[in-house]
Structure formats: structure tokens, C-alpha cells
Design a protein around this motif. Structure first.
Motif, PDB file in Angstrom:
ATOM      1  N   VAL A  18       0.858  -1.179   0.000  1.00  0.00           N
ATOM      2  CA  VAL A  18       0.000   0.000   0.000  1.00  0.00           C
ATOM      3  C   VAL A  18       0.894   1.229   0.000  1.00  0.00           C
ATOM      4  O   VAL A  18       1.868   1.303   0.758  1.00  0.00           O
ATOM      5  CB  VAL A  18      -0.908   0.002   1.252  1.00  0.00           C
ATOM      6  N   GLU A  24      -6.757   3.433   4.467  1.00  0.00           N
ATOM      7  CA  GLU A  24      -6.957   1.981   4.451  1.00  0.00           C
ATOM      8  C   GLU A  24      -8.397   1.596   4.120  1.00  0.00           C
ATOM      9  O   GLU A  24      -8.627   0.616   3.417  1.00  0.00           O
ATOM     10  CB  GLU A  24      -6.534   1.386   5.792  1.00  0.00           C
ATOM     11  N   LEU A  27      -8.848   1.856   0.377  1.00  0.00           N
ATOM     12  CA  LEU A  27      -8.162   0.752  -0.282  1.00  0.00           C
ATOM     13  C   LEU A  27      -8.953  -0.550  -0.129  1.00  0.00           C
ATOM     14  O   LEU A  27      -9.113  -1.309  -1.081  1.00  0.00           O
ATOM     15  CB  LEU A  27      -6.746   0.576   0.269  1.00  0.00           C
ATOM     16  N   MET A  28      -9.479  -0.814   1.071  1.00  0.00           N
ATOM     17  CA  MET A  28     -10.245  -2.037   1.295  1.00  0.00           C
ATOM     18  C   MET A  28     -11.492  -2.065   0.415  1.00  0.00           C
ATOM     19  O   MET A  28     -11.842  -3.108  -0.135  1.00  0.00           O
ATOM     20  CB  MET A  28     -10.626  -2.173   2.768  1.00  0.00           C
ATOM     21  N   LEU A  31     -10.307  -2.975  -3.027  1.00  0.00           N
ATOM     22  CA  LEU A  31      -9.972  -4.397  -3.117  1.00  0.00           C
ATOM     23  C   LEU A  31     -11.232  -5.255  -3.181  1.00  0.00           C
ATOM     24  O   LEU A  31     -11.288  -6.232  -3.921  1.00  0.00           O
ATOM     25  CB  LEU A  31      -9.099  -4.817  -1.937  1.00  0.00           C
ATOM     26  N   LYS A  32     -12.247  -4.885  -2.412  1.00  0.00           N
ATOM     27  CA  LYS A  32     -13.509  -5.631  -2.445  1.00  0.00           C
ATOM     28  C   LYS A  32     -14.169  -5.529  -3.812  1.00  0.00           C
ATOM     29  O   LYS A  32     -14.718  -6.503  -4.321  1.00  0.00           O
ATOM     30  CB  LYS A  32     -14.468  -5.109  -1.374  1.00  0.00           C
ATOM     31  N   GLU A  34     -12.639  -4.405  -6.850  1.00  0.00           N
ATOM     32  CA  GLU A  34     -11.802  -4.726  -8.001  1.00  0.00           C
ATOM     33  C   GLU A  34     -10.924  -5.959  -7.792  1.00  0.00           C
ATOM     34  O   GLU A  34     -10.597  -6.660  -8.743  1.00  0.00           O
ATOM     35  CB  GLU A  34     -10.891  -3.543  -8.333  1.00  0.00           C
ATOM     36  N   GLY A  35     -10.499  -6.200  -6.561  1.00  0.00           N
ATOM     37  CA  GLY A  35      -9.597  -7.310  -6.278  1.00  0.00           C
ATOM     38  C   GLY A  35      -8.223  -7.106  -6.890  1.00  0.00           C
ATOM     39  O   GLY A  35      -7.882  -6.027  -7.366  1.00  0.00           O
ATOM     40  N   ILE A  36      -7.431  -8.155  -6.855  1.00  0.00           N
ATOM     41  CA  ILE A  36      -6.105  -8.178  -7.476  1.00  0.00           C
ATOM     42  C   ILE A  36      -6.097  -9.389  -8.395  1.00  0.00           C
ATOM     43  O   ILE A  36      -6.464 -10.488  -7.978  1.00  0.00           O
ATOM     44  CB  ILE A  36      -4.983  -8.302  -6.433  1.00  0.00           C
ATOM     45  N   ALA A  54      -3.776  -4.493 -10.260  1.00  0.00           N
ATOM     46  CA  ALA A  54      -4.027  -4.106  -8.868  1.00  0.00           C
ATOM     47  C   ALA A  54      -4.510  -2.659  -8.825  1.00  0.00           C
ATOM     48  O   ALA A  54      -4.249  -1.879  -9.743  1.00  0.00           O
ATOM     49  CB  ALA A  54      -2.753  -4.251  -8.045  1.00  0.00           C
ATOM     50  N   PRO A  55      -5.199  -2.276  -7.733  1.00  0.00           N
ATOM     51  CA  PRO A  55      -5.631  -0.882  -7.588  1.00  0.00           C
ATOM     52  C   PRO A  55      -4.442   0.081  -7.687  1.00  0.00           C
ATOM     53  O   PRO A  55      -3.330  -0.247  -7.280  1.00  0.00           O
ATOM     54  CB  PRO A  55      -6.256  -0.849  -6.188  1.00  0.00           C
ATOM     55  N   MET A  58      -1.823   0.838  -4.927  1.00  0.00           N
ATOM     56  CA  MET A  58      -0.888  -0.192  -4.476  1.00  0.00           C
ATOM     57  C   MET A  58       0.388  -0.091  -5.298  1.00  0.00           C
ATOM     58  O   MET A  58       0.368   0.314  -6.454  1.00  0.00           O
ATOM     59  CB  MET A  58      -1.498  -1.581  -4.623  1.00  0.00           C
TER      60      MET A  58
END
Length: 75
Positions: A18, A24, A27-28, A31-32, A34-36, A54-55, A58
Motif C-alpha cells: 500500500v 486503508e 483501499l479495502m 480491493l472488495k 476490483e480485487g487483485i 491491482a488498484p 498499491m
């Protein structure tokens, strides 16, 4: 979404971190949503094409393996 593409060999390491100052919770949520994604492409001559999605908040770091066989500890 950022995309990192490269040829990687056995022993190479990709690290996702990150970025400094990123919230945070934001970012979470990214991630929820778009994911990686990690896509492994064709493998030839000991290397493979790797694509990491990745977002943007990151950081993708690459640590390349040293050439040659791993060293052993002679004690």
C-alpha cells in the motif's frame, strides 16, 4: 486499475504494498470491488509472462532472483 507486465523467472518475487498516505478504508473498498488479478502467460526457457492487475493505490515491486544456483551454507 494499474497493470504490471513482465517476464519472470523461477525465484523472482512480486510484492504488493500500500502506498504511503493511502486511506486503508478506501483501499479495502477498492480491493472488495476490483480485487487483485494475477495472470500467468506462456512459460518458455525457464520464464513466464506475468501480468498483475491491482488498484492504483498499491505499489508493485519486483525482486529478481540472482542468476545461478542458490548458495548453500557450509556451516
Amino acid at each position: 486499475m494499474q497493470i504490471h507486465v513482465g517476464e519472470r523467472r523461477e525465484g523472482d518475487v512480486l510484492t504488493l504494498r500500500v502506498l504511503e498516505g493511502v486511506c486503508e478504508s478506501v483501499l479495502m473498498e477498492m480491493l472488495k470491488a476490483e480485487g487483485i488479478e494475477i495472470v500467468v502467460g506462456p512459460i518458455s526457457n525457464g520464464s513466464a509472462r506475468i501480468e498483475v492487475r491491482a488498484p492504483k493505490r498499491m505499489l508493485v515491486l519486483v525482486e529478481k532472483a540472482l542468476p545461478g544456483p542458490p548458495e548453500t551454507d557450509s556451516g
